[in-house]
Write an enzyme that holds these catalytic residues in place. Sequence first.
Site, short mmCIF file in Angstrom:
data_model
loop_
_atom_site.label_atom_id
_atom_site.label_comp_id
_atom_site.label_asym_id
_atom_site.label_seq_id
_atom_site.Cartn_x
_atom_site.Cartn_y
_atom_site.Cartn_z
CD GLU A 41 -1.27 -2.35 1.75
OE1 GLU A 41 -2.04 -3.50 1.75
OE2 GLU A 41 -0.15 -2.31 2.34
CB SER A 42 3.91 2.44 1.86
OG SER A 42 4.66 1.12 1.86
CE1 TYR A 109 6.83 -9.83 3.34
CE2 TYR A 109 6.20 -12.17 2.78
CZ TYR A 109 6.32 -11.04 2.31
OH TYR A 109 6.00 -10.62 1.14
CE1 TYR A 110 12.89 -13.59 11.18
CE2 TYR A 110 13.28 -12.43 9.13
CZ TYR A 110 13.51 -13.56 9.89
OH TYR A 110 14.47 -14.48 9.72
NE ARG A 173 3.27 -10.22 -0.69
CZ ARG A 173 2.79 -9.77 -1.99
NH1 ARG A 173 2.21 -10.43 -2.69
NH2 ARG A 173 3.42 -8.58 -2.22
CE LYS A 230 -2.32 -7.37 -10.75
NZ LYS A 230 -1.77 -7.02 -9.52
CB ALA A 261 6.48 -5.50 -11.04
N GLY A 262 3.95 -5.15 -9.33
CA GLY A 262 2.32 -5.28 -9.22
C GLY A 262 1.85 -3.77 -8.39
CG ASP A 263 2.96 -3.15 -4.61
OD1 ASP A 263 1.76 -3.57 -4.64
OD2 ASP A 263 3.78 -3.44 -4.04
#
Length: 327
Positions: A41-42, A109-110, A173, A230, A261-263
Amino acid sequence: MSSLRETDVVTIGESMVLLQPMNEGPLAYAPMFTRSIAGAESNVSIGLSRLGFKVRWISRLGADPFGDVILSTLAGEGIDVSQAVRDTQYPTAVYFKEFKGYGDPNVYYYRKGSAVSQLTPAHVESSWLQGAKHLHVTGITPALGPETADTIRELMVQARKNGMTISFDPNLRRKLWSEEEARETLLSLIPLCDIFLPGIEEAEFLVGERTEDQYGAHFLELGAKAVILKLGEHGSIGYAGNRAVKARPYPVTRIIDTVGAGDAFAAGFLSGFLENGDLEQGDNLLRALTRANFMGSLATQYKGDWEGLPKRDELLRLLSGGKEVTR
């Protein structure tokens, strides 16, 4: 509370501090790392802000130095972070990328137990959507905590009541939840959006193997007003009303990092939609798809999730084939 500024787009989600080895190779042998931030989102927020749109980013962050880095970076990109909450009990999430010189980077991820994972519908504030035209959400946030899916659903309902348009990128994810839970939750959110933005593999995950046109028809039947599929190296195809429009890809000779790339694609498409409006009119859908494809291709050509995203004048120059005067 003072009145919030008019906003084109509101996003909500988790940003993490991103640590990447300075050299390619296994993380176990990396002596030095670069630090950045990342989050679907960012990433979209930065892409839209650089293209001249006013963006408000909603989140929860730990009351820690990593949270400071994220807020200062996004604020520096011109994004409204006034509604982001600092949590003294739960931390800001972190993740690592591992580049081995072949294929996509490995991601670690953490984020379990992070501040965003504590989001509940009770946290939703009317100020989050104040003065806003459009809401963009992804399928990542619903996977992060016990009530985050309900939180996103509530915000989408409120946006609809406020007369806003809504886009939804499933952004699957698999590491974050079970396939059964992911499929059920993501499908349940499609009727609440106007623009649905799945990748071809995500579409297959949700409803099984079908043709592109069958995917478009199915997701429109579920309630989306437009479906943007996409297709990776084959470009993209959009469905709106009775229209199906395919946009050619932009060939990339050197792929450095596909993450983000998707963002970038989403930011490109939404910028076209926000500028031109009704996707069933004229060439609006094709223009938005063309910009989305170009933004997505640019994102694969630099290291980092958002650092290379273009500003508006640069994007328009590149799309028109113009060359920059460098000296």
